[in-house]
Write a protein that holds these residues in place. Structure first.
Motif, PDB file in Angstrom:
ATOM      1  N   ILE A 126       0.847  -1.196   0.000  1.00  0.00           N
ATOM      2  CA  ILE A 126       0.000   0.000   0.000  1.00  0.00           C
ATOM      3  C   ILE A 126       0.882   1.245   0.000  1.00  0.00           C
ATOM      4  O   ILE A 126       1.830   1.321   0.785  1.00  0.00           O
ATOM      5  CB  ILE A 126      -0.907   0.024   1.245  1.00  0.00           C
ATOM      6  CG1 ILE A 126      -1.808  -1.209   1.264  1.00  0.00           C
ATOM      7  CG2 ILE A 126      -1.752   1.290   1.289  1.00  0.00           C
ATOM      8  CD1 ILE A 126      -2.560  -1.367   2.567  1.00  0.00           C
ATOM      9  N   PRO A 127       0.629   2.230  -0.867  1.00  0.00           N
ATOM     10  CA  PRO A 127       1.400   3.473  -0.799  1.00  0.00           C
ATOM     11  C   PRO A 127       1.257   4.118   0.583  1.00  0.00           C
ATOM     12  O   PRO A 127       0.138   4.290   1.075  1.00  0.00           O
ATOM     13  CB  PRO A 127       0.759   4.352  -1.884  1.00  0.00           C
ATOM     14  CG  PRO A 127       0.088   3.391  -2.805  1.00  0.00           C
ATOM     15  CD  PRO A 127      -0.376   2.254  -1.946  1.00  0.00           C
ATOM     16  N   PHE A 128       2.376   4.412   1.205  1.00  0.00           N
ATOM     17  CA  PHE A 128       2.300   5.070   2.506  1.00  0.00           C
ATOM     18  C   PHE A 128       3.476   6.024   2.693  1.00  0.00           C
ATOM     19  O   PHE A 128       4.535   5.853   2.090  1.00  0.00           O
ATOM     20  CB  PHE A 128       2.256   4.046   3.652  1.00  0.00           C
ATOM     21  CG  PHE A 128       3.568   3.360   3.947  1.00  0.00           C
ATOM     22  CD1 PHE A 128       4.399   3.810   4.960  1.00  0.00           C
ATOM     23  CD2 PHE A 128       3.962   2.250   3.219  1.00  0.00           C
ATOM     24  CE1 PHE A 128       5.602   3.178   5.238  1.00  0.00           C
ATOM     25  CE2 PHE A 128       5.160   1.602   3.485  1.00  0.00           C
ATOM     26  CZ  PHE A 128       5.979   2.073   4.492  1.00  0.00           C
ATOM     27  N   HIS A 129       3.227   7.027   3.515  1.00  0.00           N
ATOM     28  CA  HIS A 129       4.259   7.996   3.851  1.00  0.00           C
ATOM     29  C   HIS A 129       4.409   8.032   5.366  1.00  0.00           C
ATOM     30  O   HIS A 129       3.416   7.889   6.100  1.00  0.00           O
ATOM     31  CB  HIS A 129       3.894   9.393   3.344  1.00  0.00           C
ATOM     32  CG  HIS A 129       3.853   9.499   1.845  1.00  0.00           C
ATOM     33  ND1 HIS A 129       4.256   8.499   1.005  1.00  0.00           N
ATOM     34  CD2 HIS A 129       3.447  10.508   1.032  1.00  0.00           C
ATOM     35  CE1 HIS A 129       4.106   8.884  -0.257  1.00  0.00           C
ATOM     36  NE2 HIS A 129       3.603  10.106  -0.264  1.00  0.00           N
ATOM     37  N   ILE A 130       5.615   8.235   5.823  1.00  0.00           N
ATOM     38  CA  ILE A 130       5.875   8.349   7.252  1.00  0.00           C
ATOM     39  C   ILE A 130       5.812   9.817   7.637  1.00  0.00           C
ATOM     40  O   ILE A 130       6.501  10.650   7.044  1.00  0.00           O
ATOM     41  CB  ILE A 130       7.256   7.762   7.608  1.00  0.00           C
ATOM     42  CG1 ILE A 130       7.307   6.274   7.239  1.00  0.00           C
ATOM     43  CG2 ILE A 130       7.558   7.964   9.096  1.00  0.00           C
ATOM     44  CD1 ILE A 130       8.695   5.676   7.349  1.00  0.00           C
ATOM     45  N   ILE A 131       4.969  10.124   8.604  1.00  0.00           N
ATOM     46  CA  ILE A 131       4.786  11.500   9.046  1.00  0.00           C
ATOM     47  C   ILE A 131       5.370  11.630  10.449  1.00  0.00           C
ATOM     48  O   ILE A 131       4.862  11.037  11.405  1.00  0.00           O
ATOM     49  CB  ILE A 131       3.296  11.893   9.067  1.00  0.00           C
ATOM     50  CG1 ILE A 131       2.601  11.468   7.765  1.00  0.00           C
ATOM     51  CG2 ILE A 131       3.158  13.383   9.328  1.00  0.00           C
ATOM     52  CD1 ILE A 131       3.180  12.067   6.520  1.00  0.00           C
ATOM     53  N   LEU A 132       6.443  12.388  10.581  1.00  0.00           N
ATOM     54  CA  LEU A 132       7.050  12.612  11.890  1.00  0.00           C
ATOM     55  C   LEU A 132       6.302  13.750  12.577  1.00  0.00           C
ATOM     56  O   LEU A 132       6.251  14.869  12.070  1.00  0.00           O
ATOM     57  CB  LEU A 132       8.532  12.952  11.750  1.00  0.00           C
ATOM     58  CG  LEU A 132       9.398  11.915  11.028  1.00  0.00           C
ATOM     59  CD1 LEU A 132      10.864  12.322  11.085  1.00  0.00           C
ATOM     60  CD2 LEU A 132       9.204  10.523  11.619  1.00  0.00           C
ATOM     61  N   THR A 133       5.714  13.461  13.722  1.00  0.00           N
ATOM     62  CA  THR A 133       4.917  14.444  14.450  1.00  0.00           C
ATOM     63  C   THR A 133       5.687  14.984  15.660  1.00  0.00           C
ATOM     64  O   THR A 133       6.743  14.480  16.013  1.00  0.00           O
ATOM     65  CB  THR A 133       3.598  13.822  14.937  1.00  0.00           C
ATOM     66  OG1 THR A 133       3.898  12.773  15.880  1.00  0.00           O
ATOM     67  CG2 THR A 133       2.812  13.242  13.773  1.00  0.00           C
ATOM     68  N   LYS A 134       5.116  16.012  16.252  1.00  0.00           N
ATOM     69  CA  LYS A 134       5.661  16.641  17.467  1.00  0.00           C
ATOM     70  C   LYS A 134       7.075  17.178  17.265  1.00  0.00           C
ATOM     71  O   LYS A 134       7.893  17.177  18.191  1.00  0.00           O
ATOM     72  CB  LYS A 134       5.620  15.669  18.641  1.00  0.00           C
ATOM     73  CG  LYS A 134       4.207  15.236  19.016  1.00  0.00           C
ATOM     74  CD  LYS A 134       4.191  14.476  20.314  1.00  0.00           C
ATOM     75  CE  LYS A 134       2.779  14.108  20.718  1.00  0.00           C
ATOM     76  NZ  LYS A 134       2.710  13.405  22.006  1.00  0.00           N
ATOM     77  N   ALA A 135       7.343  17.625  16.042  1.00  0.00           N
ATOM     78  CA  ALA A 135       8.674  18.180  15.763  1.00  0.00           C
ATOM     79  C   ALA A 135       8.926  19.446  16.564  1.00  0.00           C
ATOM     80  O   ALA A 135      10.079  19.830  16.785  1.00  0.00           O
ATOM     81  CB  ALA A 135       8.819  18.457  14.274  1.00  0.00           C
ATOM     82  N   ASP A 136       7.848  20.104  16.997  1.00  0.00           N
ATOM     83  CA  ASP A 136       7.994  21.323  17.784  1.00  0.00           C
ATOM     84  C   ASP A 136       8.317  21.030  19.247  1.00  0.00           C
ATOM     85  O   ASP A 136       8.647  21.950  20.008  1.00  0.00           O
ATOM     86  CB  ASP A 136       6.699  22.142  17.717  1.00  0.00           C
ATOM     87  CG  ASP A 136       5.498  21.338  18.156  1.00  0.00           C
ATOM     88  OD1 ASP A 136       5.218  20.323  17.481  1.00  0.00           O
ATOM     89  OD2 ASP A 136       4.858  21.688  19.160  1.00  0.00           O
ATOM     90  N   LYS A 137       8.236  19.757  19.640  1.00  0.00           N
ATOM     91  CA  LYS A 137       8.484  19.385  21.031  1.00  0.00           C
ATOM     92  C   LYS A 137       9.958  19.099  21.320  1.00  0.00           C
ATOM     93  O   LYS A 137      10.327  18.802  22.453  1.00  0.00           O
ATOM     94  CB  LYS A 137       7.660  18.145  21.400  1.00  0.00           C
ATOM     95  CG  LYS A 137       6.167  18.273  21.147  1.00  0.00           C
ATOM     96  CD  LYS A 137       5.532  19.322  22.036  1.00  0.00           C
ATOM     97  CE  LYS A 137       4.020  19.361  21.838  1.00  0.00           C
ATOM     98  NZ  LYS A 137       3.368  20.414  22.637  1.00  0.00           N
ATOM     99  N   THR A 138      10.793  19.160  20.298  1.00  0.00           N
ATOM    100  CA  THR A 138      12.204  18.877  20.484  1.00  0.00           C
ATOM    101  C   THR A 138      13.042  19.780  19.585  1.00  0.00           C
ATOM    102  O   THR A 138      12.505  20.515  18.749  1.00  0.00           O
ATOM    103  CB  THR A 138      12.497  17.388  20.171  1.00  0.00           C
ATOM    104  OG1 THR A 138      13.835  17.076  20.531  1.00  0.00           O
ATOM    105  CG2 THR A 138      12.268  17.085  18.697  1.00  0.00           C
TER     106      THR A 138
END
Length: 198
Positions: A126-138
């Motif tokens: 299945i086409p999928f993308h990895i989304i890195l979240t909470k980048a503002d927390k570090t």
């Protein structure tokens, strides 16, 4: 919609994007931003609050499917197994599922369960993308290091990494890239449909 049959048919036909995540990675905030509704998906401080399949209308082109997260949730083993089976069936059999956004918390160490889910999606094709979240927390440097380590870990088994995006729903950066991805996928689908590919 005219009646429940029309609604069911519309859901079956309209393009769907599924959001997969571990618990407490900022999924509700991202859904609210993508759908341009502040309280559409309830934001909770308690991990594992999503315990049903929730379908949100993003626009006339996309429906967003929110499924229970993997990892921590205060539910029985039997219910977790039921979720795993239902989610697996959805991912394998839903013909109008065009994209999966896999949310990964960039403010903590890489988790084995995230790597296992990435490999599982890869096996399904299945086409999928990895989304890195909470980048503002570090710190930015730590997010860069996290991204580098994640790619290195994936390349142990993958010939090339799936696309990775860094986002923060709170500070609203990175989301424009996600909209562009979705737009490009629709364009590709339209091309394939026109030429008989679907």
């Amino acid at each position: 919609y005219g009646d429940h049959r029309d609604l069911h048919l519309s859901i079956r036909r309209q393009r769907q994007m599924c959001i997969r995540d571990s618990s407490n990675v900022g999924k509700s905030s991202l859904i609210n931003y993508l759908c341009n509704r502040k309280q559409l998906a309830r934001v909770s401080r308690t991990p594992g609050k999503t315990q049903t399949f929730n379908l949100y209308k993003m626009d006339n082109s996309w429906l967003v499917m929110d499924v229970p997260g993997y990892g921590f949730a205060s539910v029985s083993k039997k219910l977790k197994e039921k979720w795993a089976k239902e989610i697996g069936n959805y991912l394998r059999k839903r013909s109008n599922l065009c994209l999966v956004f896999l949310l990964v918390d960039a403010s903590i160490d890489i988790q084995k369960i995230d790597l296992d889910t990435i490999n599982y999606l890869g096996q399904l094709g299945i086409p999928f993308h990895i989304i890195l979240t909470k980048a503002d927390k570090t710190k930015d440097r730590l997010v860069t290091d996290f991204t580098k380590k994640l790619k290195e870990e994936l390349l142990k088994d993958w010939n090339e990494c799936p696309p990775i995006f860094v986002t923060s729903a709170e500070k609203r950066f990175g989301s424009d890239d996600l909209f562009l991805v979705m737009e490009n996928i629709l364009i590709q689908i339209q091309k394939e449909t026109k030429h008989g590919g679907i």
